[in-house]
Design a protein around this motif. Structure first.
Motif, PDB file in Angstrom:
ATOM      1  N   LEU A 305      23.381 -35.014 -37.707  1.00  0.00           N
ATOM      2  CA  LEU A 305      24.565 -35.233 -38.532  1.00  0.00           C
ATOM      3  C   LEU A 305      25.196 -33.909 -38.936  1.00  0.00           C
ATOM      4  O   LEU A 305      24.497 -32.908 -39.155  1.00  0.00           O
ATOM      5  N   THR A 306      26.527 -33.914 -39.079  1.00  0.00           N
ATOM      6  CA  THR A 306      27.219 -32.708 -39.540  1.00  0.00           C
ATOM      7  C   THR A 306      26.911 -32.421 -41.004  1.00  0.00           C
ATOM      8  O   THR A 306      27.073 -31.282 -41.456  1.00  0.00           O
ATOM      9  N   SER A 307      26.470 -33.403 -41.740  1.00  0.00           N
ATOM     10  CA  SER A 307      26.147 -33.203 -43.155  1.00  0.00           C
ATOM     11  C   SER A 307      24.788 -32.546 -43.354  1.00  0.00           C
ATOM     12  O   SER A 307      24.451 -32.146 -44.471  1.00  0.00           O
ATOM     13  N   ARG A 308      24.013 -32.429 -42.297  1.00  0.00           N
ATOM     14  CA  ARG A 308      22.712 -31.783 -42.400  1.00  0.00           C
ATOM     15  C   ARG A 308      22.823 -30.320 -42.003  1.00  0.00           C
ATOM     16  O   ARG A 308      23.699 -29.925 -41.214  1.00  0.00           O
ATOM     17  N   THR A 309      21.905 -29.504 -42.494  1.00  0.00           N
ATOM     18  CA  THR A 309      21.883 -28.097 -42.121  1.00  0.00           C
ATOM     19  C   THR A 309      21.381 -27.961 -40.690  1.00  0.00           C
ATOM     20  O   THR A 309      20.703 -28.861 -40.165  1.00  0.00           O
ATOM     21  N   PRO A 310      21.676 -26.832 -40.018  1.00  0.00           N
ATOM     22  CA  PRO A 310      21.144 -26.621 -38.670  1.00  0.00           C
ATOM     23  C   PRO A 310      19.626 -26.743 -38.632  1.00  0.00           C
ATOM     24  O   PRO A 310      19.069 -27.280 -37.656  1.00  0.00           O
ATOM     25  N   GLN A 311      18.935 -26.244 -39.665  1.00  0.00           N
ATOM     26  CA  GLN A 311      17.476 -26.328 -39.691  1.00  0.00           C
ATOM     27  C   GLN A 311      17.010 -27.789 -39.733  1.00  0.00           C
ATOM     28  O   GLN A 311      16.036 -28.164 -39.062  1.00  0.00           O
ATOM     29  N   GLU A 312      17.697 -28.614 -40.515  1.00  0.00           N
ATOM     30  CA  GLU A 312      17.328 -30.026 -40.595  1.00  0.00           C
ATOM     31  C   GLU A 312      17.575 -30.737 -39.268  1.00  0.00           C
ATOM     32  O   GLU A 312      16.759 -31.563 -38.820  1.00  0.00           O
ATOM     33  N   ASN A 313      18.670 -30.416 -38.619  1.00  0.00           N
ATOM     34  CA  ASN A 313      18.951 -31.020 -37.319  1.00  0.00           C
ATOM     35  C   ASN A 313      17.948 -30.544 -36.263  1.00  0.00           C
ATOM     36  O   ASN A 313      17.503 -31.338 -35.421  1.00  0.00           O
ATOM     37  N   LEU A 314      17.566 -29.266 -36.294  1.00  0.00           N
ATOM     38  CA  LEU A 314      16.608 -28.749 -35.318  1.00  0.00           C
ATOM     39  C   LEU A 314      15.224 -29.356 -35.525  1.00  0.00           C
ATOM     40  O   LEU A 314      14.468 -29.555 -34.564  1.00  0.00           O
ATOM     41  N   GLN A 315      14.879 -29.637 -36.778  1.00  0.00           N
ATOM     42  CA  GLN A 315      13.605 -30.304 -37.042  1.00  0.00           C
ATOM     43  C   GLN A 315      13.617 -31.696 -36.418  1.00  0.00           C
ATOM     44  O   GLN A 315      12.623 -32.139 -35.820  1.00  0.00           O
ATOM     45  N   ARG A 316      14.721 -32.390 -36.560  1.00  0.00           N
ATOM     46  CA  ARG A 316      14.846 -33.702 -35.938  1.00  0.00           C
ATOM     47  C   ARG A 316      14.875 -33.597 -34.412  1.00  0.00           C
ATOM     48  O   ARG A 316      14.389 -34.498 -33.721  1.00  0.00           O
ATOM     49  N   MET A 317      15.410 -32.502 -33.901  1.00  0.00           N
ATOM     50  CA  MET A 317      15.377 -32.269 -32.453  1.00  0.00           C
ATOM     51  C   MET A 317      13.934 -32.172 -31.949  1.00  0.00           C
ATOM     52  O   MET A 317      13.611 -32.670 -30.858  1.00  0.00           O
TER      53      MET A 317
END
Length: 455
Positions: A305-317
């Motif tokens: 999501l665009t509302s999440r930080t890059p770190q949060e998105n990478l963790q989900r990745m």
């Protein structure tokens, strides 16, 4: 007149008649003769079988588990005290998921087994031996070698699968599976996940570039000869794994050139993706991304999501990329909003590039953000509607025709759709028409564009 001589003659005649009666053969009925004949035939057959068994001859036995794939194998001469040879592993071997086919027997091992003549090895019979049908089960005949277990038939042949056993006359005894010339295009399985291409994270194993430089984008891609000047068209079927029946149909019915994309929330992904690779399909992982409008919760807890930080998105990745192994690329599910936001998308594309994984985008927005990254990627040329009913089939046909038109104009085109029974039916029929139209079906990996892909 003296009567005694006459009486004596009569007595002598009577005595001779009695002796003839005592010596007369008994009268047998037709039923008795029939039983005697059957007994003699049985004794004769038993004697022949016993003689052949002692001389190492007899009948060839072959196991036929029902409802399995039909392949041809020759009866081969194998010494009683030697192990039955295991057929060499080959990319041409027919799996239990394929239709009837012959297999390539022109290899040195097959030629050796079949008498040293390549022509006979490919054709599969000669004057001395008979052809034998084998229906292999989950455990193929003779694939465990020779031993003296209960699985032997008369101590001569091993049978390691379930099924009935019939006998077929032939010169030699054990039926061993020999590889022979293919009547249909050979299936080329995609390699299974290689440990050298995996790294461990807190959320599971994800792809990485191996120490010797190998990348998933090449290692797990279906082989393809791109030298032809014919237009090339690729197709991705997505949303697989969520419905077992549809997933199995896609794997079994679609041509191996069709690439298959799996939803990360599906169950049994390791099983389904390995089955797909064994059938020759290269596979992708779907990344749920934020779109415009709609319910973001429908994308699941691991959505990018665009509302999440890059770190949060990478963790989900890390979690998304660990769902199964052996995929050559990722593709978006939804994602029009996320792919248009460079600050959100760029870290995701860099992570894929560093992992040696490609990316295929269907929004059209990711291409500009991937420039300069060296990431193997491409953009879908045409989205094919998912036909939930036969009423939508005409739409699928129309869009597939448009995909052909793009390929003829640009020399290449890639389409994407989602798995529905009607869509699969139409794609199967459409794919059969491509050769006569002068269009080459290609795996999606063949249309990735980058100058940085290596090995």
């Amino acid at each position: 007149m003296n009567p005694w001589p006459l009486l004596g003659a009569r007595q002598m005649g009577w005595n001779r008649m009695q002796r003839r009666r005592r010596l007369r053969r008994p009268v047998f009925s037709r039923l008795t003769w029939a039983w005697l004949g059957a007994f003699m035939i049985t004794v004769t057959v038993a004697g022949v079988v016993a003689r052949d068994a002692m001389n190492g001859g007899g009948v060839a036995r072959v196991a036929l588990p029902v409802e399995e794939i039909e392949t041809f194998a020759r009866v081969a001469q194998v010494h009683r005290e030697n192990p039955i040879p295991t057929p060499p592993a080959s990319n041409n071997a027919v799996s239990n998921n394929n239709g009837p086919a012959l297999r390539d027997g022109s290899t040195p091992e097959a030629v050796d087994m079949l008498g040293g003549d390549p022509a006979e090895a490919a054709f599969g019979h000669d004057e001395d031996n008979s052809l034998t049908l084998i229906y292999p089960g989950e455990n193929e005949m003779f694939d465990e070698g020779y031993d003296n277990s209960e699985e032997h038939i008369d101590g001569d042949e091993i049978y390691s699968g379930d099924g009935i056993v019939i006998t077929i006359p032939g010169k030699d005894k054990p039926a061993t599976s020999a590889q022979m010339a293919s009547l249909s295009p050979a299936v080329q399985p995609i390699p299974n996940a290689d440990d050298a291409l995996l790294q461990t994270t807190a959320l599971g194993q994800i792809p990485k570039i191996s120490p010797d430089g190998r990348r998933a984008v090449k290692y797990y891609a279906r082989s393809f000869d791109g030298s032809s000047r014919e237009p090339k068209v690729a197709l991705i079927i997505g949303g697989l794994g969520l419905n077992s029946a549809i997933t199995e149909r896609a794997i079994d019915d679609l041509p191996p050139e069709v690439s298959l994309s799996f939803a990360p929330y599906a169950k049994d992904l390791e099983f389904w993706t390995q089955k797909a690779r064994n059938a020759g399909h290269e596979v992708l992982i779907e990344l749920p991304m934020e779109g415009y409008g709609g319910n973001q919760q429908a994308l699941g807890a691991a959505a990018l999501l665009t509302s999440r930080t890059p770190q949060e998105n990478l963790q989900r990745m890390d979690w998304l990329m660990s769902r199964f192994g052996g995929y050559f690329a990722a593709t978006n599910y939804m994602g029009a909003k996320f792919t248009a936001d460079n600050a959100s998308l760029a870290p995701v594309l860099k992570k894929l590039k560093d992992a040696g994984v490609g990316y295929i985008d269907d929004t059209g927005a990711a291409k500009q953000h991937g420039i300069g990254l060296g990431l193997p990627m491409t953009t879908v040329s045409r989205m094919i509607p998912a036909a939930a009913t036969d009423d939508d089939r005409a739409k699928v046909k129309r869009e597939l025709a448009m995909l052909e038109h793009i390929a003829e104009q640009d020399g290449r085109a890639i389409g994407k759709t989602y798995a529905y029974a009607t869509t699969i039916d139409e794609v199967v029929e459409w794919s059969r028409t491509l050769p006569r139209k002068g269009i080459t079906p290609a795996p999606a990996s063949a249309l990735l564009q980058t100058s940085a892909v290596a090995r």
